[in-house]
Write an enzyme that holds these catalytic residues in place. Structure first.
Site, PDB file in Angstrom:
ATOM      1  N   ARG A   9      -8.670  -1.284  14.284  1.00 54.44           N
ATOM      2  CA  ARG A   9      -8.863  -2.353  14.666  1.00 54.44           C
ATOM      3  C   ARG A   9      -8.230  -2.626  16.219  1.00 54.44           C
ATOM      4  NH1 ARG A   9     -11.460  -7.454  14.263  1.00 54.44           N
ATOM      5  NH2 ARG A   9     -10.207  -9.097  15.225  1.00 54.44           N
TER       6      ARG A   9
ATOM      7  N   GLU B 214      13.387  -3.172 -17.680  1.00 60.71           N
ATOM      8  CA  GLU B 214      12.460  -4.081 -16.390  1.00 60.71           C
ATOM      9  C   GLU B 214      13.312  -3.399 -14.987  1.00 60.71           C
ATOM     10  OE1 GLU B 214      10.999  -8.392 -17.326  1.00 60.71           O
ATOM     11  OE2 GLU B 214      12.288  -8.426 -17.850  1.00 60.71           O
TER      12      GLU B 214
END
Length: 383
Positions: free
Chosen positions: A272, A246
């Site tokens: 933007r 993991e």
């Protein structure tokens, strides 16, 4: 140490990104809103060849190393933006398939790995309990021997793929009086066995397209042939090996998410406008973008360093814990920046970055919390 990717690895990662962009990203917003697992999408992922990446070729897998498996998860996260799918695939590969590949008998490998590598069967790993998370040695789930059979009783929780899996590796206490390193055994428990059930489905902050459940074991009879590895050794031999996978490999999914968020923020900052100019011209936005890039580079290097060292048989526990601790916290920090850069739109789910924030938080908890990683690092430093 040379962490540059080969041409083959670069091409592989690019192919996974393209696949994910075409097949995974469409519909991800709706799947997340509904908290829906998509079995057809899983079949597409498996058909593309991702369900058996680290499984040895003799059992139908690709025999991929840790680094390459991580590359696939990173690319899938970047192209697909479906952290839940990444969670389920990562768990299937690293803590579903690999315990059997590393510790299974020939019969167990033949029974399960070809089906798991093809995606026909899904794997899961069950160690966490309601009162035993970071304190794995506090597990109360037990298994007692009765002749040639083990009888399993207890509860496991926070189990990724628990309700999907055909086989679940379950760690249980088999000797109440033995020290921790000799007290736990792993069992391959099959879906449908009497007494084995999903007792509760868990609703989560993020990663909603991956089902997480609580599992109940009530006098489940497990044959001796389903014992995985040597009895009594599961906590260190099986459990910690799963955590190692993991930390070195599965955490790469968070790196892919960070990269996609950065690219989306750069695009947004160019498009933007505020006060008559693109917001990317403002220093406040530029600093956030720069920090996101710095975190991404550090996160990717730490993950790939840990994976590379594991692949080469080198000591890597401190590198794995550093990667897990840093990537988790960095992913949350960058997701927060992504929301802020998008302003009010970032607070709405249609721009995806609010989901990135919800999804990123799991990386600081699952597979060992940030605090546990820091504890492990300090212990290795102090000896």
């Amino acid at each position: 140490m040379d962490l540059r990717l080969t041409e083959e690895q670069e091409a592989f990662a690019a192919s996974v990104r393209a696949f994910a962009h075409e097949h995974v990203e469409p519909g991800v917003l709706e799947r997340d809103r509904a908290g829906r697992w998509d079995p057809e999408l899983w079949r597409e992922v498996a058909a593309f060849g991702l369900a058996g990446l680290p499984v040895p070729e003799e059992y139908g897998g690709s025999g991929a190393d840790v680094l390459t498996t991580g590359l696939a998860l990173e690319a899938l996260a970047y192209g697909g933006r479906d952290a839940g799918l990444n969670l389920s695939l990562g768990a299937h590969l690293t803590i579903g398939c690999m315990p059997i590949a590393l510790h299974g008998t020939d019969e167990q490998k033949q029974q399960w790995l070809p089906r798991m590598a093809s995606g026909a069967s899904i794997g899961a790993f069950a160690i966490t309990e309601p009162e035993a998370g970071s304190d794995t040695a506090g597990m109360k789930t037990s298994a007692r021997r009765e002749g040639d059979t083990w009888v399993l009783n207890g509860t496991k929780t926070f189990i990724t793929n628990g309700g999907l899996a055909d086989v679940v590796t379950v760690v249980a206490r088999t000797d109440p009086d033995a020290p921790d390193g000799q007290a736990f055994t792993a069992f391959l428990v099959e879906a449908g066995w009497n007494g084995f059930s999903v007792s509760r489905e868990l609703k989560k902050l993020g990663n909603r397209t991956s089902p997480t459940v609580e599992l109940s074991f009530s006098d489940v009879e497990v044959p001796e042939t389903a014992v995985l590895g040597d009895p009594g050794t599961a906590l260190w031999a099986v459990g910690f090996e799963c955590f190692d996978w993991e930390r070195t490999c599965m955490i790469a999914s968070a790196v892919g998410g960070m990269h996609r968020d950065l690219d989306e923020c750069v695009r947004y900052a160019k498009d933007r406008e505020a006060f008559g100019k693109p917001i990317g011209t403002f220093g406040a936005i530029q600093h956030k973008l720069a920090q996101m890039r710095i975190r991404l580079e550090n996160a990717r290097n730490l993950q790939r360093q840990a994976a590379w060292r594991k692949d080469h048989g080198l000591e890597h526990q401190i590198e794995a814990s550093m990667a897990k601790a840093y990537v988790g916290e960095a992913a949350v920090a960058s997701a927060l920046d992504a929301v802020q850069i998008h302003g009010g739109w970032g607070y709405l789910d249609e721009f995806h970055v609010e989901r990135s924030l919800r999804d990123a938080k799991l990386a600081t908890i699952g597979g060992g919390t940030t605090e546990i990683q820091e504890l492990l690092i300090s212990r290795m430093l102090l000896g």
